[in-house]
Design a protein around this motif. Sequence first.
Motif, mmCIF file in Angstrom:
data_model
loop_
_atom_site.group_PDB
_atom_site.id
_atom_site.type_symbol
_atom_site.label_atom_id
_atom_site.label_comp_id
_atom_site.label_asym_id
_atom_site.label_seq_id
_atom_site.Cartn_x
_atom_site.Cartn_y
_atom_site.Cartn_z
ATOM 1 N N ASP A 83 0.722 -1.179 0.143
ATOM 2 C CA ASP A 83 -0.079 -0.414 -0.064
ATOM 3 C C ASP A 83 0.702 1.508 0.279
ATOM 4 N N GLU A 84 2.014 1.188 0.256
ATOM 5 C CA GLU A 84 3.097 2.601 0.356
ATOM 6 C C GLU A 84 3.902 2.919 -1.446
ATOM 7 N N LEU A 85 3.842 1.803 -1.719
ATOM 8 C CA LEU A 85 4.090 1.712 -3.419
ATOM 9 C C LEU A 85 2.828 2.303 -4.215
ATOM 10 N N VAL A 86 2.575 3.407 -4.577
ATOM 11 C CA VAL A 86 1.259 4.292 -5.607
ATOM 12 C C VAL A 86 2.315 4.337 -6.895
ATOM 13 N N PRO A 87 1.565 3.494 -7.465
ATOM 14 C CA PRO A 87 1.393 3.792 -9.389
ATOM 15 C C PRO A 87 1.680 5.473 -9.529
ATOM 16 N N ALA A 88 2.360 5.324 -10.646
ATOM 17 C CA ALA A 88 3.013 6.771 -10.560
ATOM 18 C C ALA A 88 1.817 7.505 -11.637
ATOM 19 N N THR A 89 2.486 8.322 -12.278
ATOM 20 C CA THR A 89 1.501 8.994 -13.047
ATOM 21 C C THR A 89 2.270 9.353 -14.281
ATOM 22 N N PRO A 90 1.980 8.675 -15.298
ATOM 23 C CA PRO A 90 2.163 7.722 -16.085
ATOM 24 C C PRO A 90 2.640 6.498 -14.782
ATOM 25 N N ASN A 91 1.963 5.184 -14.645
ATOM 26 C CA ASN A 91 2.058 3.900 -14.510
ATOM 27 C C ASN A 91 2.869 3.510 -15.312
ATOM 28 N N ALA A 92 2.714 3.078 -16.744
ATOM 29 C CA ALA A 92 3.402 2.987 -17.339
ATOM 30 C C ALA A 92 4.310 3.494 -18.319
ATOM 31 N N VAL A 93 5.700 3.069 -18.774
ATOM 32 C CA VAL A 93 5.508 4.361 -19.964
ATOM 33 C C VAL A 93 7.299 2.867 -20.623
ATOM 34 N N VAL A 94 6.307 3.004 -22.028
ATOM 35 C CA VAL A 94 6.693 2.425 -22.923
ATOM 36 C C VAL A 94 8.287 3.007 -23.856
ATOM 37 N N HIS A 95 9.008 2.128 -23.783
ATOM 38 C CA HIS A 95 10.282 2.322 -24.799
ATOM 39 C C HIS A 95 10.277 1.383 -25.934
ATOM 40 N N THR A 96 9.704 2.338 -27.033
ATOM 41 C CA THR A 96 9.548 1.433 -28.348
ATOM 42 C C THR A 96 10.824 0.664 -28.989
ATOM 43 N N ASN A 97 12.166 1.601 -28.988
ATOM 44 C CA ASN A 97 13.034 1.375 -29.560
ATOM 45 C C ASN A 97 13.661 0.491 -28.578
ATOM 46 N N GLY A 98 14.049 0.421 -27.689
ATOM 47 C CA GLY A 98 14.297 -0.589 -26.810
ATOM 48 C C GLY A 98 13.157 -2.395 -27.150
ATOM 49 N N ARG A 99 12.266 -1.404 -27.094
ATOM 50 C CA ARG A 99 10.736 -2.825 -26.908
ATOM 51 C C ARG A 99 11.030 -3.027 -25.528
ATOM 52 N N TRP A 100 11.067 -1.991 -24.498
ATOM 53 C CA TRP A 100 10.538 -2.600 -23.066
ATOM 54 C C TRP A 100 9.101 -1.560 -22.361
ATOM 55 N N VAL A 101 8.556 -2.247 -21.525
ATOM 56 C CA VAL A 101 7.682 -0.954 -20.759
ATOM 57 C C VAL A 101 7.925 -1.584 -18.978
ATOM 58 N N ASP A 102 8.095 -0.415 -18.844
ATOM 59 C CA ASP A 102 8.295 -0.028 -17.041
ATOM 60 C C ASP A 102 7.202 0.354 -16.748
ATOM 61 N N ASN A 103 7.245 -0.368 -15.729
ATOM 62 C CA ASN A 103 5.686 -0.340 -14.159
ATOM 63 C C ASN A 103 6.814 0.181 -13.403
ATOM 64 N N VAL A 104 5.346 2.362 -13.391
ATOM 65 C CA VAL A 104 6.472 2.982 -12.303
ATOM 66 C C VAL A 104 5.487 3.374 -11.071
ATOM 67 N N PHE A 105 6.500 2.997 -10.222
ATOM 68 C CA PHE A 105 6.263 3.518 -8.655
ATOM 69 C C PHE A 105 6.784 4.091 -8.404
ATOM 70 N N ARG A 106 5.426 5.034 -7.235
ATOM 71 C CA ARG A 106 5.892 6.493 -6.128
ATOM 72 C C ARG A 106 6.283 5.543 -4.523
ATOM 73 N N LEU A 107 7.410 6.204 -3.969
ATOM 74 C CA LEU A 107 7.371 5.632 -2.846
ATOM 75 C C LEU A 107 8.081 6.682 -2.070
ATOM 76 N N VAL A 108 7.164 7.262 -0.615
ATOM 77 C CA VAL A 108 7.717 8.877 0.091
ATOM 78 C C VAL A 108 8.623 8.031 1.300
ATOM 79 N N ARG A 109 10.125 7.872 1.030
ATOM 80 C CA ARG A 109 11.183 7.972 2.022
ATOM 81 C C ARG A 109 11.375 9.249 2.412
ATOM 82 N N ASP A 110 11.910 9.236 4.312
ATOM 83 C CA ASP A 110 12.405 10.197 4.239
ATOM 84 C C ASP A 110 13.691 9.966 4.741
ATOM 85 N N PRO A 111 14.631 10.454 3.744
ATOM 86 C CA PRO A 111 16.026 10.469 3.607
ATOM 87 C C PRO A 111 16.825 10.477 5.453
ATOM 88 N N GLU A 112 16.061 11.614 5.983
ATOM 89 C CA GLU A 112 17.368 11.908 6.955
ATOM 90 C C GLU A 112 16.936 9.974 7.889
#
Length: 166
Positions: A83-112
């Motif tokens: 439930d901490e991994l939130v789908p990013a917008t856009p959630n899927a990035v299609v790389h047509t030249n390399g022919r791969w799809v990245d499903n992207v998620f956001r996560l909030v963390r405190d660097p400190e």
Amino acid sequence: MGTVFYSLPHPVRRRIVRIATPTYTLGSVVLVMDADRTRLLMLKQPPGKRWSLPAGLLNRREQPIEGARRELCEETGIEADFDELVPATPNAVVHTNGRWVDNVFRLVRDPETTEVIVDGHEVWDAGWHPAHDLPEMTRATAKLLSHYGLGPLAEGDPADEPPASA
């Protein structure tokens, strides 16, 4: 021609389709940022000297969010609940030249307070970087981050504008 194709046994039709159509490799990426989205966690991985993001390929039958969680933990030691991994917008990035799809998620963390552990083999280094001043990164990372308004290829970034003619 269509009648001939559909008269073939299903396993043969499936094999023909798999051979004749383009395939894409599926992966998951995690954008780990602080709550204000001013700092981004990036990784330096072999063999290059440029930075990238926690990411990796999905295993067979693995869901994208499962792959994101697994890769994040393997590469940084950071454990995240689903439930901490939130789908990013856009959630899927299609790389047509390399022919791969990245499903992207956001996560909030405190660097400190977030402990990042790298193994020195798969990941050489990890660091929190200001979102407005990111280090030299791989081309694929720059392209992916541009979809989120980050990095050297983000819209409006002077580094992405064509040179002025003399």
